[in-house]
Design an enzyme around this catalytic site. Structure first.
Site, PDB file in Angstrom:
ATOM      1  N   ASP A  67       0.798  -1.272  -0.067  1.00 47.42           N
ATOM      2  CA  ASP A  67      -0.131   0.351   0.128  1.00 47.42           C
ATOM      3  C   ASP A  67       0.916   1.357  -0.133  1.00 47.42           C
ATOM      4  O   ASP A  67       2.011   1.309   0.091  1.00 47.42           O
ATOM      5  CB  ASP A  67      -0.986   0.072   1.115  1.00 47.42           C
ATOM      6  CG  ASP A  67      -0.068  -0.521   2.604  1.00 47.42           C
ATOM      7  OD1 ASP A  67       0.986  -0.523   2.592  1.00 47.42           O
ATOM      8  OD2 ASP A  67      -0.794  -0.810   3.512  1.00 47.42           O
ATOM      9  N   ASP A 136      -7.584  -2.436  14.439  1.00 46.94           N
ATOM     10  CA  ASP A 136      -9.022  -2.811  13.839  1.00 46.94           C
ATOM     11  C   ASP A 136      -9.199  -3.830  12.888  1.00 46.94           C
ATOM     12  O   ASP A 136     -10.254  -4.203  12.356  1.00 46.94           O
ATOM     13  CB  ASP A 136      -9.550  -1.548  12.911  1.00 46.94           C
ATOM     14  CG  ASP A 136      -8.935  -0.991  11.752  1.00 46.94           C
ATOM     15  OD1 ASP A 136      -7.873  -2.081  11.583  1.00 46.94           O
ATOM     16  OD2 ASP A 136      -9.145   0.064  11.166  1.00 46.94           O
ATOM     17  N   HIS A 138      -7.390  -4.613  10.036  1.00 46.45           N
ATOM     18  CA  HIS A 138      -7.250  -4.422   8.706  1.00 46.45           C
ATOM     19  C   HIS A 138      -5.737  -5.155   8.238  1.00 46.45           C
ATOM     20  O   HIS A 138      -4.782  -5.192   9.210  1.00 46.45           O
ATOM     21  CB  HIS A 138      -7.142  -2.944   8.203  1.00 46.45           C
ATOM     22  CG  HIS A 138      -6.014  -1.911   8.691  1.00 46.45           C
ATOM     23  ND1 HIS A 138      -6.107  -0.691   9.252  1.00 46.45           N
ATOM     24  CD2 HIS A 138      -4.474  -2.585   8.785  1.00 46.45           C
ATOM     25  CE1 HIS A 138      -5.209  -0.325   9.621  1.00 46.45           C
ATOM     26  NE2 HIS A 138      -4.138  -1.166   9.356  1.00 46.45           N
ATOM     27  N   GLU A 143      -9.688  -1.866   5.318  1.00 42.37           N
ATOM     28  CA  GLU A 143     -10.509  -1.519   6.646  1.00 42.37           C
ATOM     29  C   GLU A 143     -11.719  -2.445   6.672  1.00 42.37           C
ATOM     30  O   GLU A 143     -12.035  -3.042   5.848  1.00 42.37           O
ATOM     31  CB  GLU A 143     -10.702   0.045   6.508  1.00 42.37           C
ATOM     32  CG  GLU A 143      -9.502   1.254   6.313  1.00 42.37           C
ATOM     33  CD  GLU A 143      -8.846   1.184   7.851  1.00 42.37           C
ATOM     34  OE1 GLU A 143      -8.696   0.264   8.581  1.00 42.37           O
ATOM     35  OE2 GLU A 143      -8.133   2.186   7.955  1.00 42.37           O
TER      36      GLU A 143
HETATM   37  P1  PGA Z   1       2.146  -1.030  12.650  1.00 42.14           P
HETATM   38  O1  PGA Z   1       0.782  -1.074  11.445  1.00 42.14           O
HETATM   39  O2  PGA Z   1       2.823  -2.235  12.117  1.00 42.14           O
HETATM   40  O3  PGA Z   1       2.695  -0.070  12.553  1.00 42.14           O
HETATM   41  O4  PGA Z   1       1.255  -1.644  13.917  1.00 42.14           O
HETATM   42  C1  PGA Z   1       0.317  -2.411  11.035  1.00 42.14           C
HETATM   43  C2  PGA Z   1      -0.924  -2.261  10.043  1.00 42.14           C
HETATM   44  O5  PGA Z   1      -1.710  -1.122  10.329  1.00 42.14           O
HETATM   45  O6  PGA Z   1      -1.356  -2.883   9.390  1.00 42.14           O
END
Ligand code: PGA
Length: 260
Positions: A67, A136, A138, A143
């Site tokens: 992404d 959450d 994702h 999302e």
């Molecule tokens: P993080 O993010 O590794 O910074 O916790 C993970 C994500 O949002 O997929």
């Protein structure tokens, strides 16, 4: 899913690096799907160490990142293109033209997303997709309530994700609203999945992903349908799972040929 619980993020990242290294050693032309954020940082450090000290060779490897933020040019420090240069690409021998990251500045976003999907296909598909998980649930930036069959496209971030990512931008208001992300359908086509999560903040998302119902409300739960998904987590991220004794038993008693 195979759930591997290790005492610390450091130990978990070492095991994750061994898995990635095995894929690259078994198939030098491997296509890796890569993730950004805080979770894979130690994995990338381990891979750099394996490259420098142990001749892990990425010269024939290709990569596709999950992404990118819409509206961030590659030279912006918060862009995932910049993240990948700083944290991996500048330190290993992957030829730049074999690395791919969605273009947050694409003028034609749908056209760019379709092209990204074609590029993955043309490379032969992804052998191993590295994933983090949002608080959450994702994966990528898919999302909650993303279609479980979704392809690479634009998504709008939830308030929670913007709050989670605010530290990188100085304030929540500065976090872009839109991103380009591989879809859940895109991720599911990878031949292997390596999901990592560390810390108490991820415990709920991990419990729902591994042991909860399959639901678009928890995008990670789609991985229950994947034939080859490994979830490598620390004790804190595992703290809300109910079957930890079994997961540890399985890992401790792997047949030799399954070890990595
Ligand atoms: P993080 O993010 O590794 O910074 O916790 C993970 C994500 O949002 O997929």
């Amino acid at each position: 899913m195979e759930v591997i619980i290790l005492p610390s993020p450091e130990e978990a990242s070492k095991v994750a690096a061994r898995l990635v290294a095995r894929v690259v050693r078994d198939k030098p032309t491997a296509v890796l799907g890569l993730a950004t954020g805080s979770t894979p940082l130690r994995l990338y450090r381990e891979l750099i160490a394996l490259h420098q000290a142990d001749q892990l060779d990425f010269s024939k490897t290709s990569t596709f990142n999950l992404d990118e933020y819409v509206g961030l040019a590659t030279d912006r420090p918060q862009s995932y293109a910049h993240f990948m240069q700083e944290n991996l690409f500048n330190h290993v021998n992957i030829p730049p033209d074999q690395t791919h990251i969605p273009d947050g500045m694409a003028a034609n976003v749908p056209g760019h997303c379709a092209e990204y999907e074609r590029a993955i296909q043309k490379a032969g598909g992804i052998d191993l997709q590295v994933l983090g998980i949002g608080s959450d649930g994702h994966i990528g930036f898919n999302e909650p309530v993303s279609s479980l069959s979704s392809r690479t496209r634009i998504k709008t971030l939830t308030r929670r994700t913007r709050a989670d990512n605010a530290p990188y931008f100085g304030s929540e208001d500065a976090v872009p609203h839109h991103v380009i992300t591989m879809g859940i359908g895109t991720i599911m086509e990878s031949r292997g999945i390596l999901l990592m999560a560390f810390g108490e903040k991820k415990a709920d998302a991990i419990a729902k992903t591994v042991e909860g119902p399959l639901t678009a409300l928890v995008p990670g739960s789609a991985l229950q349908m994947h034939v080859n998904a490994k979830v490598i987590i620390d004790e804190a991220a595992a703290s809300k799972l109910t079957r930890t004794d079994y997961y540890k038993w399985v890992y401790d008693n792997k047949p030799d040929w399954q070890k990595f």
